[in-house]
Design a protein around this motif. Structure first.
Motif, mmCIF file in Angstrom:
data_model
loop_
_atom_site.group_PDB
_atom_site.id
_atom_site.type_symbol
_atom_site.label_atom_id
_atom_site.label_comp_id
_atom_site.label_asym_id
_atom_site.label_seq_id
_atom_site.Cartn_x
_atom_site.Cartn_y
_atom_site.Cartn_z
ATOM 1 N N UNK A 44 0.923 -1.399 -0.221
ATOM 2 C CA UNK A 44 0.341 0.306 -0.324
ATOM 3 C C UNK A 44 0.753 1.468 0.197
ATOM 4 N N UNK A 45 0.727 2.259 -0.502
ATOM 5 C CA UNK A 45 1.428 3.204 -0.637
ATOM 6 C C UNK A 45 0.615 4.259 0.545
ATOM 7 N N UNK A 101 -4.649 12.826 -9.323
ATOM 8 C CA UNK A 101 -5.926 12.439 -8.942
ATOM 9 C C UNK A 101 -5.623 11.818 -6.997
ATOM 10 N N UNK A 102 -3.767 11.102 -7.486
ATOM 11 C CA UNK A 102 -3.661 10.390 -5.702
ATOM 12 C C UNK A 102 -3.621 10.952 -5.113
ATOM 13 N N UNK A 103 -3.068 12.591 -5.270
ATOM 14 C CA UNK A 103 -3.128 12.938 -4.456
ATOM 15 C C UNK A 103 -4.320 13.399 -3.351
ATOM 16 N N UNK A 104 -5.609 13.486 -3.902
ATOM 17 C CA UNK A 104 -6.467 13.579 -3.458
ATOM 18 C C UNK A 104 -7.487 12.299 -3.360
ATOM 19 N N UNK A 105 -6.293 10.948 -3.169
ATOM 20 C CA UNK A 105 -7.350 10.219 -2.275
ATOM 21 C C UNK A 105 -7.786 9.552 -3.710
ATOM 22 N N UNK A 106 -7.440 9.567 -4.921
ATOM 23 C CA UNK A 106 -7.983 8.489 -6.160
ATOM 24 C C UNK A 106 -6.416 7.281 -6.985
ATOM 25 N N UNK A 107 -7.420 6.797 -7.491
ATOM 26 C CA UNK A 107 -6.381 6.328 -7.784
ATOM 27 C C UNK A 107 -7.022 6.062 -9.687
ATOM 28 N N UNK A 108 -5.991 6.883 -10.831
ATOM 29 C CA UNK A 108 -6.900 6.484 -11.979
ATOM 30 C C UNK A 108 -5.936 5.280 -12.850
ATOM 31 N N UNK A 109 -6.716 4.652 -13.608
ATOM 32 C CA UNK A 109 -5.675 3.176 -14.741
ATOM 33 C C UNK A 109 -6.713 3.509 -15.756
ATOM 34 N N UNK A 110 -6.168 3.461 -16.809
ATOM 35 C CA UNK A 110 -6.585 3.736 -17.970
ATOM 36 C C UNK A 110 -7.325 3.953 -17.947
ATOM 37 N N UNK A 112 -10.066 5.722 -16.268
ATOM 38 C CA UNK A 112 -10.401 5.365 -15.509
ATOM 39 C C UNK A 112 -9.886 5.940 -13.834
ATOM 40 N N UNK A 113 -10.887 6.824 -13.108
ATOM 41 C CA UNK A 113 -10.493 6.827 -11.880
ATOM 42 C C UNK A 113 -11.681 6.505 -11.176
ATOM 43 N N UNK A 114 -10.473 6.122 -9.575
ATOM 44 C CA UNK A 114 -11.862 4.872 -8.998
ATOM 45 C C UNK A 114 -11.097 5.834 -7.521
ATOM 46 N N UNK A 115 -11.910 5.443 -6.521
ATOM 47 C CA UNK A 115 -11.273 5.964 -4.970
ATOM 48 C C UNK A 115 -10.394 5.255 -4.931
ATOM 49 N N UNK A 116 -9.247 5.700 -3.473
ATOM 50 C CA UNK A 116 -8.125 4.821 -3.497
ATOM 51 C C UNK A 116 -8.649 4.342 -1.872
ATOM 52 N N UNK A 117 -7.781 3.383 -1.607
ATOM 53 C CA UNK A 117 -7.581 2.929 -0.510
ATOM 54 C C UNK A 117 -6.766 3.957 0.690
ATOM 55 N N UNK A 118 -5.655 4.430 0.296
ATOM 56 C CA UNK A 118 -4.363 5.452 0.668
ATOM 57 C C UNK A 118 -4.950 7.003 1.316
ATOM 58 N N UNK A 119 -4.579 7.355 2.073
ATOM 59 C CA UNK A 119 -4.753 8.507 2.888
ATOM 60 C C UNK A 119 -4.708 9.376 1.672
ATOM 61 N N UNK A 120 -4.732 10.918 1.712
ATOM 62 C CA UNK A 120 -4.883 11.022 0.430
ATOM 63 C C UNK A 120 -4.124 12.552 0.686
ATOM 64 N N UNK A 121 -3.193 13.193 0.757
ATOM 65 C CA UNK A 121 -2.361 14.339 1.321
ATOM 66 C C UNK A 121 -2.347 15.336 1.232
ATOM 67 N N UNK A 122 -3.552 15.775 0.285
ATOM 68 C CA UNK A 122 -5.086 17.120 -0.301
ATOM 69 C C UNK A 122 -6.068 16.777 -0.489
ATOM 70 N N UNK A 123 -7.245 17.880 0.254
ATOM 71 C CA UNK A 123 -8.279 17.380 0.994
ATOM 72 C C UNK A 123 -9.178 17.440 -1.315
ATOM 73 N N UNK A 124 -10.190 17.661 -0.845
ATOM 74 C CA UNK A 124 -11.097 17.371 -2.479
ATOM 75 C C UNK A 124 -10.988 18.590 -2.694
ATOM 76 N N UNK A 125 -11.601 19.909 -1.759
ATOM 77 C CA UNK A 125 -11.927 21.345 -2.451
ATOM 78 C C UNK A 125 -10.210 21.878 -3.419
ATOM 79 N N UNK A 126 -8.928 21.224 -2.667
ATOM 80 C CA UNK A 126 -8.207 22.147 -2.931
ATOM 81 C C UNK A 126 -7.814 21.121 -3.978
#
Length: 180
Positions: A44-45, A101-110, A112-126
């Protein structure tokens, strides 16, 4: 023929496994993003405390300070910071971080963007604020009319087929400067 069939089967299985992992919110491909570390056991990251603060600062400089990607790279390099592979920051590396988008807690692959299991570094609004600024500014040099250019028709002339703007540029060879 059998070897080719086996190779195709292996590629399909690996791709399906990577897609399944991404849909479950796990980091799948490539190097670990700047600002994160990868745990050996769980794979995990997790945020790297030092670099995660730098990522937050980049987003703040871009959204609140209204600095450009090149200006951010100059500031970070002047302070002695380096990118993940140890080279100085450049405009493209800053833009890559700001768009990821990984910094907002999402995973992008091909695409498509999926919700990630990792802790986001920045908030969604930023993250969304930065994406809006990126879209507003555009990154096409053809759209940037304020920059001084020796090519007067940059951004004005358009291709008859695709309607994209022509941009004048130059490169230095061993002896001469070549204009395109």
């Amino acid at each position: 023929v059998f070897a080719e069939f086996e190779r195709t089967t292996i590629v399909e299985r690996i791709t399906a496994g990577m897609e399944r992992a991404a849909s479950q919110g796990r980091w799948v491909v490539g190097t670990t993003p700047f600002g994160y570390l990868r745990e050996r056991e769980t794979k995990e990251i997790i945020p790297d405390s030092v670099r995660a603060a730098l990522v937050r600062r980049m987003f703040a400089m871009y959204s609140e300070g209204r600095m450009g990607a090149e200006a951010i790279a100059h500031v970070l390099n002047a302070e002695g910071h380096r990118s993940q592979n140890g080279v100085p920051f450049a405009r493209p590396s800053v833009l890559l971080i700001l768009r990821n988008p990984v910094y907002a807690g999402r995973i992008a692959f091909r695409s498509e963007v999926y919700p990630g299991r990792h802790e986001p570094i920045i908030d969604e609004e930023t993250f969304e604020a930065v994406q809006a600024i990126l879209a507003e500014r555009g990154e096409s040099q053809a759209l940037k009319r304020g920059h001084p250019s020796e090519y007067m028709l940059s951004g004005v002339l358009r291709c008859g087929k695709c309607r994209k703007a022509y941009v004048g540029t130059a490169a230095y060879g061993r002896k001469n400067r070549y204009r395109y």
